[in-house]
Motif scaffolding. Structure first.
Motif, short mmCIF file in Angstrom:
data_model
loop_
_atom_site.label_atom_id
_atom_site.label_comp_id
_atom_site.label_asym_id
_atom_site.label_seq_id
_atom_site.Cartn_x
_atom_site.Cartn_y
_atom_site.Cartn_z
N GLU A 22 14.61 35.86 8.69
CA GLU A 22 15.34 35.75 9.78
C GLU A 22 14.75 34.46 10.59
O GLU A 22 15.51 33.73 11.21
CB GLU A 22 15.42 36.83 10.56
CG GLU A 22 13.93 37.36 11.14
CD GLU A 22 13.67 38.69 11.90
OE1 GLU A 22 13.11 39.53 11.45
OE2 GLU A 22 14.58 38.82 12.82
N ASP A 54 15.13 42.93 7.41
CA ASP A 54 15.30 42.30 8.86
C ASP A 54 16.42 41.82 9.41
O ASP A 54 17.54 42.47 8.91
CB ASP A 54 14.00 41.15 8.67
CG ASP A 54 14.71 40.04 8.03
OD1 ASP A 54 15.89 39.97 7.50
OD2 ASP A 54 14.11 39.05 7.91
N ARG A 55 16.47 40.99 10.41
CA ARG A 55 17.81 40.50 11.07
C ARG A 55 18.27 39.20 10.37
O ARG A 55 19.27 38.55 11.28
CB ARG A 55 17.50 40.61 12.74
CG ARG A 55 17.51 42.01 13.14
CD ARG A 55 17.60 42.18 14.56
NE ARG A 55 16.68 40.96 15.22
CZ ARG A 55 15.52 41.06 15.67
NH1 ARG A 55 15.11 42.43 15.60
NH2 ARG A 55 14.99 40.25 16.24
N THR A 56 18.03 38.99 9.16
CA THR A 56 18.56 37.97 8.74
C THR A 56 20.16 37.78 8.92
O THR A 56 20.66 36.57 9.15
CB THR A 56 18.33 37.63 7.34
OG1 THR A 56 16.85 37.71 6.99
CG2 THR A 56 18.56 36.31 6.77
N ARG A 57 20.58 38.76 8.38
CA ARG A 57 21.98 38.79 8.36
C ARG A 57 22.89 38.44 9.74
O ARG A 57 23.63 37.70 9.84
CB ARG A 57 22.78 39.95 7.88
CG ARG A 57 24.20 40.16 7.66
CD ARG A 57 24.82 41.52 7.54
NE ARG A 57 26.27 41.30 7.78
CZ ARG A 57 26.94 41.19 8.97
NH1 ARG A 57 26.30 41.23 10.17
NH2 ARG A 57 28.22 41.22 9.20
N ASP A 58 21.98 39.30 10.70
CA ASP A 58 22.76 39.19 12.17
C ASP A 58 22.54 37.56 12.56
O ASP A 58 23.45 37.09 13.28
CB ASP A 58 21.98 39.85 13.12
CG ASP A 58 22.32 41.60 12.62
OD1 ASP A 58 23.12 41.60 11.86
OD2 ASP A 58 21.60 42.52 13.29
#
Ligand code: UDP
Ligand code: MG
Length: 333
Positions: A22, A54-58
């Motif tokens: 992220e 974690d928030r990699t996609r977002d």
């Protein structure tokens, strides 16, 4: 048409495998944008995402909304870097494709030189590490041993000190896509595909943020995938060792027998030596079975008609030049 005009109609894809990155996605995109503005061609980034806690996609989704030329594929489960890279190649639409890590260990600025070499006529441009910063000494030594071994026994020529950071012409990508081999060892597959190849030296940076996502076991697996599918030397070595022992045994036995005829047979054979010999030989046989097992397991893996990966979702920015969702033909999985 002059060169800059020609370049404007060229599309370069950048394939990035990621897992838990992220903090690195935005800096990577910013550096890529600068590089491609300088080169003056069209570009797209294919993020091949292993589902991450974690928030990699977002983070990527936000960048898509901000207008970055991104195609995101997420897998149904974590499949690891090698297969993610192959999936990324399947989903790229560029005239050339660059594969690069997300953690900025591979400097995006090298892409300019890679593109220049590609425009000179090379279909494969492989980034070669002149130096590696921020790696442990033991890791570097093991890597060195691996490259040496690979150089000695691989049936295809893989330039030393090269990783997966490379540029591949669309033609080469098409050929690599035909292999569908489960190990996904891109370095070997690129060499198998062939075509005019050149290296571009660079200094490898330390990871920008976070820690390595590839464990020791993962690294060993990748190393074995680099050797077993591309070399029969370990199998040959087993045969040679066996033949050596067989003839040694026959000669030794004959010598013992002849010596016995002349000097008389003695029952005082040192048992300890015999015992050690037995342990050593059993070990050798089991190691050989292990080597055999590596080949056998891979044969079994390749024989099962399983898809290499399963894509869970596909997100495409509206700014993409060539969309998969617009293609008539289905994505080859
Ligand atoms: N990676 C991945 N799936 C994994 C592990 C790693 O897609 O299961 C990605 C990772 O996010 C990075 C690249 O593969 O973009 C290289 O991984 P890493 O930097 O952890 O490996 P190293 O540089 O230590 O070889
Ligand atoms: Mg790394």
């Amino acid at each position: 048409m002059d060169t800059s005009q020609e370049l404007r109609s060229v599309l370069i894809s950048v394939v990035v495998p990621l897992y838990n990155e992220e903090a690195n996605v935005l800096p990577l995109m910013q550096r890529l944008r600068e590089v491609f503005t300088k080169i003056g061609c069209m570009w797209e980034v294919v993020f091949a995402l292993d589902p991450s806690p974690d928030r990699t996609r977002d983070g990527i989704q936000r960048l898509v909304e901000e207008g970055y030329p991104i195609r995101l594929i997420t897998f149904s489960r974590r499949i690891g870097k090698p297969l993610s890279l192959l999936a990324g190649l399947d989903y790229s639409r560029g005239d050339a494709v660059v594969t690069i890590d997300a953690d900025l260990q591979d400097p995006p600025e090298l892409i300019e030189e890679m593109v220049a070499k590609w425009r000179e006529g090379f279909k494969v441009v492989i980034a070669q590490r002149r130096s590696r910063k921020g790696e442990r000494l033991l890791y570097l030594k093991c890597a060195q041993l691996f490259y040496w071994l690979l150089d000695k026994i691989s049936e295809v020529k893989i330039p030393r000190d090269t990783g997966d950071f490379r540029l591949l012409d669309a033609r080469v990508v098409r050929e690599i896509r035909r292999f569908r081999e489960r190990h996904g060892f891109l370095r070997g597959l690129t060499a198998l595909a062939g075509f005019p190849t050149i290296v571009a030296p660079f200094d490898r940076d330390p990871r920008r943020s976070g820690k390595t996502q590839i464990s020791l076991v993962g690294a060993v697996n990748i190393a074995l995938d680099g050797i077993v599918p591309f070399s029969r030397v370990p199998l040959r070595l087993m045969f040679v060792l066996g033949a050596f022992l067989l003839f040694g045994g026959i000669l030794g036995g004959a010598a013992w027998f002849l010596w016995g005829l002349v000097a008389g047979f003695s029952a005082r054979w040192p048992l300890a030596i015999l015992g050690l010999l037995m342990i050593g030989l059993s070990g050798l046989v089991i190691v050989c079975m292990g080597v055999l097992g590596e080949y056998l397991a891979r044969t079994y893996e390749e024989a099962r008609p399983r898809p290499l990966y399963i894509v869970d979702e596909l997100i495409e920015a509206s700014s993409l030049e060539r969309k998969i969702s617009d293609d008539n033909r289905p994505v080859e999985l």
